[in-house]
Design a protein around this motif. Sequence first.
Motif, PDB file in Angstrom:
ATOM      1  N   VAL A  37       0.859  -1.190   0.000  1.00  0.00           N
ATOM      2  CA  VAL A  37       0.000   0.000   0.000  1.00  0.00           C
ATOM      3  C   VAL A  37       0.891   1.235   0.000  1.00  0.00           C
ATOM      4  O   VAL A  37       2.057   1.188   0.404  1.00  0.00           O
ATOM      5  CB  VAL A  37      -0.954   0.042   1.218  1.00  0.00           C
ATOM      6  CG1 VAL A  37      -1.942  -1.110   1.161  1.00  0.00           C
ATOM      7  CG2 VAL A  37      -0.187   0.030   2.525  1.00  0.00           C
ATOM      8  N   MET A  38       0.333   2.346  -0.465  1.00  0.00           N
ATOM      9  CA  MET A  38       1.010   3.628  -0.427  1.00  0.00           C
ATOM     10  C   MET A  38       0.572   4.360   0.835  1.00  0.00           C
ATOM     11  O   MET A  38      -0.627   4.455   1.121  1.00  0.00           O
ATOM     12  CB  MET A  38       0.664   4.464  -1.665  1.00  0.00           C
ATOM     13  CG  MET A  38       0.884   3.760  -2.989  1.00  0.00           C
ATOM     14  SD  MET A  38       2.615   3.346  -3.310  1.00  0.00           S
ATOM     15  CE  MET A  38       3.335   4.994  -3.415  1.00  0.00           C
ATOM     16  N   TYR A  49       4.773   0.632   1.126  1.00  0.00           N
ATOM     17  CA  TYR A  49       5.193  -0.357   2.124  1.00  0.00           C
ATOM     18  C   TYR A  49       4.520  -1.697   1.841  1.00  0.00           C
ATOM     19  O   TYR A  49       3.289  -1.763   1.746  1.00  0.00           O
ATOM     20  CB  TYR A  49       4.838   0.095   3.542  1.00  0.00           C
ATOM     21  CG  TYR A  49       5.731   1.198   4.072  1.00  0.00           C
ATOM     22  CD1 TYR A  49       7.089   0.975   4.293  1.00  0.00           C
ATOM     23  CD2 TYR A  49       5.214   2.454   4.340  1.00  0.00           C
ATOM     24  CE1 TYR A  49       7.916   1.991   4.763  1.00  0.00           C
ATOM     25  CE2 TYR A  49       6.024   3.468   4.821  1.00  0.00           C
ATOM     26  CZ  TYR A  49       7.378   3.236   5.022  1.00  0.00           C
ATOM     27  OH  TYR A  49       8.187   4.238   5.488  1.00  0.00           O
ATOM     28  N   SER A  50       5.335  -2.725   1.714  1.00  0.00           N
ATOM     29  CA  SER A  50       4.788  -4.071   1.525  1.00  0.00           C
ATOM     30  C   SER A  50       4.071  -4.518   2.790  1.00  0.00           C
ATOM     31  O   SER A  50       4.470  -4.167   3.902  1.00  0.00           O
ATOM     32  CB  SER A  50       5.907  -5.056   1.191  1.00  0.00           C
ATOM     33  OG  SER A  50       6.477  -4.747  -0.053  1.00  0.00           O
ATOM     34  N   ILE A  61      -2.894  -4.784   9.518  1.00  0.00           N
ATOM     35  CA  ILE A  61      -1.855  -5.043   8.526  1.00  0.00           C
ATOM     36  C   ILE A  61      -0.539  -4.573   9.141  1.00  0.00           C
ATOM     37  O   ILE A  61      -0.517  -3.659   9.971  1.00  0.00           O
ATOM     38  CB  ILE A  61      -2.111  -4.347   7.176  1.00  0.00           C
ATOM     39  CG1 ILE A  61      -2.204  -2.825   7.338  1.00  0.00           C
ATOM     40  CG2 ILE A  61      -3.363  -4.913   6.519  1.00  0.00           C
ATOM     41  CD1 ILE A  61      -2.264  -2.090   6.006  1.00  0.00           C
ATOM     42  N   GLU A  62       0.545  -5.228   8.732  1.00  0.00           N
ATOM     43  CA  GLU A  62       1.851  -4.949   9.358  1.00  0.00           C
ATOM     44  C   GLU A  62       2.877  -4.559   8.311  1.00  0.00           C
ATOM     45  O   GLU A  62       2.978  -5.191   7.252  1.00  0.00           O
ATOM     46  CB  GLU A  62       2.323  -6.199  10.105  1.00  0.00           C
ATOM     47  CG  GLU A  62       3.667  -6.031  10.816  1.00  0.00           C
ATOM     48  CD  GLU A  62       3.969  -7.233  11.697  1.00  0.00           C
ATOM     49  OE1 GLU A  62       3.302  -7.381  12.739  1.00  0.00           O
ATOM     50  OE2 GLU A  62       4.858  -8.031  11.319  1.00  0.00           O
ATOM     51  N   PHE A  63       3.643  -3.509   8.618  1.00  0.00           N
ATOM     52  CA  PHE A  63       4.787  -3.116   7.810  1.00  0.00           C
ATOM     53  C   PHE A  63       6.060  -3.405   8.594  1.00  0.00           C
ATOM     54  O   PHE A  63       6.085  -3.274   9.817  1.00  0.00           O
ATOM     55  CB  PHE A  63       4.778  -1.610   7.496  1.00  0.00           C
ATOM     56  CG  PHE A  63       3.537  -1.101   6.837  1.00  0.00           C
ATOM     57  CD1 PHE A  63       2.824  -1.868   5.937  1.00  0.00           C
ATOM     58  CD2 PHE A  63       3.069   0.185   7.114  1.00  0.00           C
ATOM     59  CE1 PHE A  63       1.684  -1.389   5.324  1.00  0.00           C
ATOM     60  CE2 PHE A  63       1.937   0.676   6.515  1.00  0.00           C
ATOM     61  CZ  PHE A  63       1.237  -0.104   5.620  1.00  0.00           C
ATOM     62  N   CYS A  64       7.113  -3.760   7.883  1.00  0.00           N
ATOM     63  CA  CYS A  64       8.444  -3.882   8.483  1.00  0.00           C
ATOM     64  C   CYS A  64       9.319  -2.821   7.828  1.00  0.00           C
ATOM     65  O   CYS A  64       9.495  -2.818   6.604  1.00  0.00           O
ATOM     66  CB  CYS A  64       9.017  -5.272   8.239  1.00  0.00           C
ATOM     67  SG  CYS A  64      10.681  -5.451   8.901  1.00  0.00           S
ATOM     68  N   ILE A  65       9.862  -1.912   8.646  1.00  0.00           N
ATOM     69  CA  ILE A  65      10.513  -0.708   8.127  1.00  0.00           C
ATOM     70  C   ILE A  65      11.932  -0.593   8.681  1.00  0.00           C
ATOM     71  O   ILE A  65      12.162  -0.778   9.878  1.00  0.00           O
ATOM     72  CB  ILE A  65       9.698   0.547   8.507  1.00  0.00           C
ATOM     73  CG1 ILE A  65       8.259   0.418   7.963  1.00  0.00           C
ATOM     74  CG2 ILE A  65      10.366   1.810   7.984  1.00  0.00           C
ATOM     75  CD1 ILE A  65       7.327   1.517   8.444  1.00  0.00           C
ATOM     76  N   GLY A 112      13.345  -6.491   2.458  1.00  0.00           N
ATOM     77  CA  GLY A 112      12.733  -7.199   1.339  1.00  0.00           C
ATOM     78  C   GLY A 112      11.960  -8.420   1.804  1.00  0.00           C
ATOM     79  O   GLY A 112      11.107  -8.945   1.083  1.00  0.00           O
ATOM     80  N   ILE A 113      12.223  -8.853   3.048  1.00  0.00           N
ATOM     81  CA  ILE A 113      11.494  -9.994   3.607  1.00  0.00           C
ATOM     82  C   ILE A 113      10.019  -9.672   3.780  1.00  0.00           C
ATOM     83  O   ILE A 113       9.183 -10.577   3.852  1.00  0.00           O
ATOM     84  CB  ILE A 113      12.112 -10.411   4.969  1.00  0.00           C
ATOM     85  CG1 ILE A 113      11.639 -11.798   5.399  1.00  0.00           C
ATOM     86  CG2 ILE A 113      11.814  -9.380   6.032  1.00  0.00           C
ATOM     87  CD1 ILE A 113      12.038 -12.921   4.480  1.00  0.00           C
ATOM     88  N   SER A 114       9.661  -8.380   3.844  1.00  0.00           N
ATOM     89  CA  SER A 114       8.269  -7.983   4.062  1.00  0.00           C
ATOM     90  C   SER A 114       7.336  -8.589   3.028  1.00  0.00           C
ATOM     91  O   SER A 114       6.282  -9.135   3.369  1.00  0.00           O
ATOM     92  CB  SER A 114       8.134  -6.458   4.033  1.00  0.00           C
ATOM     93  OG  SER A 114       8.904  -5.860   5.039  1.00  0.00           O
ATOM     94  N   SER A 115       7.694  -8.493   1.763  1.00  0.00           N
ATOM     95  CA  SER A 115       6.839  -9.037   0.701  1.00  0.00           C
ATOM     96  C   SER A 115       6.720 -10.553   0.798  1.00  0.00           C
ATOM     97  O   SER A 115       5.673 -11.121   0.491  1.00  0.00           O
ATOM     98  CB  SER A 115       7.409  -8.673  -0.673  1.00  0.00           C
ATOM     99  OG  SER A 115       7.423  -7.289  -0.868  1.00  0.00           O
ATOM    100  N   LEU A 116       7.801 -11.207   1.212  1.00  0.00           N
ATOM    101  CA  LEU A 116       7.851 -12.666   1.182  1.00  0.00           C
ATOM    102  C   LEU A 116       7.225 -13.312   2.413  1.00  0.00           C
ATOM    103  O   LEU A 116       6.712 -14.429   2.328  1.00  0.00           O
ATOM    104  CB  LEU A 116       9.300 -13.137   1.036  1.00  0.00           C
ATOM    105  CG  LEU A 116      10.065 -12.566  -0.163  1.00  0.00           C
ATOM    106  CD1 LEU A 116      11.429 -13.218  -0.268  1.00  0.00           C
ATOM    107  CD2 LEU A 116       9.282 -12.743  -1.455  1.00  0.00           C
ATOM    108  N   LYS A 117       7.241 -12.625   3.550  1.00  0.00           N
ATOM    109  CA  LYS A 117       6.717 -13.220   4.774  1.00  0.00           C
ATOM    110  C   LYS A 117       5.241 -13.580   4.627  1.00  0.00           C
ATOM    111  O   LYS A 117       4.818 -14.669   5.019  1.00  0.00           O
ATOM    112  CB  LYS A 117       6.913 -12.285   5.970  1.00  0.00           C
ATOM    113  CG  LYS A 117       6.313 -12.837   7.261  1.00  0.00           C
ATOM    114  CD  LYS A 117       6.487 -11.893   8.426  1.00  0.00           C
ATOM    115  CE  LYS A 117       5.725 -12.391   9.645  1.00  0.00           C
ATOM    116  NZ  LYS A 117       4.248 -12.327   9.484  1.00  0.00           N
TER     117      LYS A 117
END
Length: 226
Positions: A37-38, A49-50, A61-65, A112-117
């Motif tokens: 999402v933006m 943020y993925s 929803i969770e973001f990892c930053i 980059g793990i955010s998208s894959l988790k």
Amino acid sequence: MEHLTATVREVIHETSTTFLVRLALPEPLVFKPGQYVMVQIDDEHVKPYSIASPPSEKAYIEFCIRRVEGGYVSSYMYNLKPNQRLKLMGPVGSFVLREVTTDIVFLATGTGISSLKGMIDTIFERGTEKEIWLFFGNRTEDEIIYREHFEELAKQHKNFHFIPCLSRASDIWKGERGYAQDVMKKHLANPKEKDVYICGVAAMVEQAAGVCKAMGFRNVYFEKYV
């Protein structure tokens, strides 16, 4: 693209360099694992943020930053308070989990793990007998994001292989050293029968995608982080 207003639930310290932001929405967000999402901070700052949480998580929803020293947006996100509001747009993105019909390799560095988790969580929620690999590159041991989560997942599922790789490992580190794409080549056989998903900074993704195509993976899917 849908416009949404989210409410901050909590900000969680994850590693020495990253933090998690959990946001609640009036209605559970419908999205595909891997989408983003933006987030509109103000008129000048809009950041993608993925979504690290799987679609099955309805409460937030969770973001990892990654916290960037002196970074305006990451500092703003780090200092969010519970019940604060954020404007979102989305979900968007075509880097999403496909139907699981073969063994899958996931290759990530840093956030980059955010998208894959969310993809990995969804696979095991649905159930699979396919072999699932995660090669996750970081610099040091204390920067391994979601380490406990993936270690627990590996204990629960014998077909999940979590392999963290460190480029600046200490002398006491007993795991893999070097870059994730290089470690991957040591562990995998028959890449032509596997799909691979890659996410991380642009330079790493371009190199890893080239390596995977040369190895002959069945499908190579990737997304670059700026």
